[in-house]
Scaffold this active site. Structure first.
Site, short mmCIF file in Angstrom:
data_model
loop_
_atom_site.label_atom_id
_atom_site.label_comp_id
_atom_site.label_asym_id
_atom_site.label_seq_id
_atom_site.Cartn_x
_atom_site.Cartn_y
_atom_site.Cartn_z
CG ASP A 25 3.30 -0.03 2.13
OD1 ASP A 25 2.59 -0.15 3.15
OD2 ASP A 25 4.13 0.88 1.99
NE ARG A 38 -3.02 2.13 9.72
CZ ARG A 38 -2.15 2.40 8.74
NH1 ARG A 38 -2.12 3.61 8.21
NH2 ARG A 38 -1.31 1.49 8.32
CG HIS A 42 -5.29 -3.61 7.27
ND1 HIS A 42 -4.16 -3.30 6.55
CD2 HIS A 42 -5.14 -2.97 8.48
CE1 HIS A 42 -3.37 -2.53 7.28
NE2 HIS A 42 -3.95 -2.31 8.44
CB SER A 70 7.14 -6.41 8.76
OG SER A 70 6.81 -5.31 9.59
CD GLU A 72 11.00 -4.75 11.53
OE1 GLU A 72 10.40 -5.24 10.55
OE2 GLU A 72 12.04 -5.24 12.00
CD1 TRP A 74 5.44 -8.16 15.90
CD2 TRP A 74 3.43 -8.38 16.86
NE1 TRP A 74 5.03 -9.46 15.72
CE2 TRP A 74 3.80 -9.64 16.31
CE3 TRP A 74 2.19 -8.29 17.51
CZ2 TRP A 74 2.99 -10.77 16.39
CZ3 TRP A 74 1.39 -9.43 17.59
CH2 TRP A 74 1.79 -10.65 17.03
CG LEU A 136 0.41 -20.32 -6.62
CD1 LEU A 136 1.47 -19.62 -7.47
CD2 LEU A 136 -0.78 -19.37 -6.45
NE ARG A 193 7.06 -0.60 0.11
CZ ARG A 193 7.53 -0.63 1.35
NH1 ARG A 193 8.70 -1.15 1.59
NH2 ARG A 193 6.84 -0.11 2.35
CD GLU A 212 15.94 -7.75 -12.98
OE1 GLU A 212 15.89 -6.50 -12.99
OE2 GLU A 212 16.98 -8.39 -13.22
C1 IPE Z 1 5.90 -3.27 4.73
O1 IPE Z 1 5.02 -2.20 4.89
C2 IPE Z 1 5.39 -4.49 5.46
C3 IPE Z 1 4.31 -5.20 4.80
C4 IPE Z 1 3.77 -4.90 3.66
C5 IPE Z 1 3.84 -6.37 5.50
P1 IPE Z 1 5.18 -1.15 6.08
O2 IPE Z 1 4.13 -0.15 5.89
O3 IPE Z 1 5.24 -1.85 7.38
O4 IPE Z 1 6.64 -0.56 5.78
P2 IPE Z 1 7.25 0.86 6.11
O5 IPE Z 1 6.96 1.15 7.56
O6 IPE Z 1 6.59 1.85 5.21
O7 IPE Z 1 8.70 0.72 5.81
C1 IPE Z 2 0.29 -2.63 4.23
O1 IPE Z 2 -0.42 -1.46 4.29
C2 IPE Z 2 -0.24 -3.69 5.14
C3 IPE Z 2 0.66 -4.01 6.27
C4 IPE Z 2 1.79 -3.46 6.52
C5 IPE Z 2 0.19 -5.02 7.18
P1 IPE Z 2 -0.15 -0.36 5.41
O2 IPE Z 2 -1.00 -0.67 6.59
O3 IPE Z 2 1.29 -0.22 5.71
O4 IPE Z 2 -0.70 0.93 4.69
P2 IPE Z 2 -0.01 2.37 4.62
O5 IPE Z 2 1.38 2.17 4.11
O6 IPE Z 2 -0.02 2.92 6.01
O7 IPE Z 2 -0.88 3.13 3.69
MG MG Z 3 2.79 0.91 4.92
#
Ligand code: IPE
Ligand code: IPE
Ligand code: MG
Length: 252
Positions: A25, A38, A42, A70, A72, A74, A136, A193, A212
């Site tokens: 994240d 953004r 990525h 995830s 979500e 989408w 792996l 995380r 853990e």
């Molecule tokens: C979690 O990150 C999902 C992935 C890393 C694929 P999100 O950015 O989607 O999670 P929330 O919205 O902060 O919970």
């Molecule tokens: C994680 O980074 C990647 C995915 C969820 C696909 P984010 O895109 O959620 O980045 P932040 O959390 O908005 O910084």
């Molecule tokens: Mg995020």
């Protein structure tokens, strides 16, 4: 010659995680800090993925699960979703050579039916050609959610009961685990995380009952071998009692 960590791993296997799962994240915030869109974050995140796989190989981690998208996610703007899926396809195509060279077995878990045909076929192709690799297991969670996994497992187990393959009294924890998308994998030892949030965001639920958990504020594109090592060092200091007691306390 074995690197320091490999030696440590061999000498003290019980304090070393076999299965590490990462919630990657912070890509968006990383880009925003640099006044970029953004998607830029990525793309940079993909470089961190490559570093992470390298570390896992060098340290003989058996399974590395990466949460890439995830169910979500989408909800994000269409362009961002498209670019995430594009990076995924690009990564599969461009890394085939690397997967072969380093003996990496690729698995993808999640609801793949939502992806376009090209991405689905490429996933199946790469899974097939890397199937027997033993260096792996790289397990990618894409269009994954922990609740989805449990539900699809429930549906499968109900179908097995309906067809008479299974009796309801036979359903134990281990039996149910066999119906989850992670059925071929050993338990998750360590969840990392990045990005500062201390939540699971619908990643593994059933699978992390005794994992853990390691949270770091570092944004995913900045993740590197030092931070990975910190997480492993943290893991090695844990007493994993699984509800029991540590050896010394049992004597009392
Ligand atoms: C979690 O990150 C999902 C992935 C890393 C694929 P999100 O950015 O989607 O999670 P929330 O919205 O902060 O919970
Ligand atoms: C994680 O980074 C990647 C995915 C969820 C696909 P984010 O895109 O959620 O980045 P932040 O959390 O908005 O910084
Ligand atoms: Mg995020």
């Amino acid at each position: 010659m074995l690197c320091k960590q490999c030696k440590l791993h061999k000498e003290n296997k019980k304090n070393f995680p076999n299965h590490v799962a990462i919630i990657m994240d912070g890509n968006g915030r990383w880009a925003k800090k640099r006044n970029k869109i953004r998607t830029f974050g990525h793309k940079e995140g993909f470089k961190a993925v490559k570093r992470t796989i390298k570390f896992a190989l060098q340290n003989k981690i058996e399974i590395l699960t990466l949460y890439t998208f995830s169910k979500e996610n989408w909800k994000r703007p269409k362009l961002e979703v498209q670019s995430l899926l594009k990076i995924f396809l690009f990564a599969l195509k461009s890394e085939i050579y690397y997967l072969k060279k380093y003996n990496i077995c690729l698995k993808v878990i999640g609801d793949l039916t939502s992806f376009n045909n090209e991405l689905q076929s490429y996933i199946h192709y790469v899974e097939k050609i890397t199937f027997s690799n033993t260096g792996l297991i790289l397990n990618i969670a894409a269009n994954y959610s922990g609740k989805w996994d449990i539900l699809q497992g429930v549906k499968k187990i109900l179908t097995a009961i309906q067809k008479g393959y299974l009796n309801i009294n036979q359903i134990e924890e281990n039996t149910f685990s066999q119906y989850l998308s992670t059925h071929q994998l050993s338990p998750v030892d360590l969840v990392i995380r990045t990005g500062g949030e201390k939540r699971i965001s619908n990643f593994f639920l059933w699978q992390i009952a005794y994992s853990e958990l390691y949270f770091t504020d570092v944004l995913w594109p900045d993740f590197n071998s030092y931070i990975f090592q910190e997480a492993i060092d943290y893991f090695s200091t844990r007493n994993r009692t699984f509800g029991g007691l540590v050896q010394d306390e049992k004597k009392i």
